[in-house]
Design an enzyme around this catalytic site. Structure first.
Site, mmCIF file in Angstrom:
data_model
loop_
_atom_site.group_PDB
_atom_site.id
_atom_site.type_symbol
_atom_site.label_atom_id
_atom_site.label_comp_id
_atom_site.label_asym_id
_atom_site.label_seq_id
_atom_site.Cartn_x
_atom_site.Cartn_y
_atom_site.Cartn_z
ATOM 1 C CE1 TYR A 29 -3.854 -2.262 0.490
ATOM 2 C CE2 TYR A 29 -2.704 -3.098 2.424
ATOM 3 C CZ TYR A 29 -3.732 -3.193 1.507
ATOM 4 O OH TYR A 29 -4.625 -4.222 1.581
ATOM 5 C CG HIS A 34 -7.047 4.863 1.044
ATOM 6 N ND1 HIS A 34 -7.781 6.033 1.088
ATOM 7 C CD2 HIS A 34 -7.836 3.922 1.644
ATOM 8 C CE1 HIS A 34 -8.938 5.808 1.674
ATOM 9 N NE2 HIS A 34 -8.999 4.540 2.025
ATOM 10 C CG ASN A 81 -12.226 0.779 6.333
ATOM 11 O OD1 ASN A 81 -11.729 1.691 5.683
ATOM 12 N ND2 ASN A 81 -12.981 -0.155 5.777
ATOM 13 C CG ASP A 106 -6.958 9.214 0.731
ATOM 14 O OD1 ASP A 106 -6.748 8.875 1.917
ATOM 15 O OD2 ASP A 106 -7.855 8.701 0.038
ATOM 16 C CG ASN A 127 -14.825 3.944 4.760
ATOM 17 O OD1 ASN A 127 -15.927 4.458 4.968
ATOM 18 N ND2 ASN A 127 -14.642 3.040 3.821
#
Length: 202
Positions: A29, A34, A81, A106, A127
């Site tokens: 990631y 994100h 989340n 973001d 989220n």
């Protein structure tokens, strides 16, 4: 009485501010849209010569000084989340008020390289922010939004979009935006959010 002086700082905050960069842990990631918040923390580390590497409050944390204030910097390791779990544990421990929690994340509604600073507000569909609001019980914390661009068409899966890497053309734009976000932090920690919004908001 003098005997009680040693208790005078009990319950007070060790830190003036908490800066939270949002993202997802793990190398896959690392350079995704994100993870713009994590990328900003990495730049802050480079600029100020500290490392957010101690594992505490379900986060990687480090501390530094910005504008003369003692600042704790956090990269939650809970997955996006559940970011609120980390933030609430930390702020409850150090008694940091919501108005001194600055969250960097973001925003797909802004073009790559654009900034938007806000004093407070709703989650706007993000989220990570939704989780922080739920755990803190308030929307009244400042934030820096880093534009990552909107989905190429309405049917494009949102998760696929935010978990994809920045295209080559966007990388210099994001570098500039992250530099500006680091500069904006100094304004905000000085207490001049209006000045930060005036100078940096796109």
């Amino acid at each position: 009485m003098a005997i009680f002086n040693k208790f005078k700082n009990l319950g007070s905050s060790t830190y003036d501010y908490l800066v939270v960069g949002l993202g997802n842990p793990g190398s896959k990631y690392e350079t995704t849209r994100h993870n713009a918040g994590f990328l900003c923390v990495t730049k802050l580390e480079d600029n100020l010569g500290f490392k957010a590497k101690k594992l505490k409050f379900h986060s990687l944390i480090g501390d530094t000084k910005i504008a003369g204030k003692k600042v704790l910097v956090m990269k939650p390791q809970t997955m996006m989340n559940n970011s609120g779990v980390a933030v609430s544990e930390c702020t409850n421990f150090y008694k940091i008020p919501p108005e001194n929690i600055i969250v960097i994340f973001d925003d797909i509604s802004l073009e790559p390289g654009k900034l938007r600073i806000k004093r407070k507000g709703s989650a706007g569909g993000h989220n990570g922010i939704k989780s922080i609001i739920a755990h803190l019980g308030t929307e009244n914390f400042p934030r820096i939004k880093l534009g990552v661009g909107k989905k190429p068409h309405p049917d494009y899966d949102l998760a696929d979009w935010v978990l994809s890497n920045f295209p080559k053309n966007d990388i210099p734009l994001m570098r500039d935006a992250i530099d500006e976000a680091c500069d904006a932090l100094e304004y905000m920690i000085k207490g001049d959010i209006d000045g930060a919004m005036s100078r940096f908001n796109s």
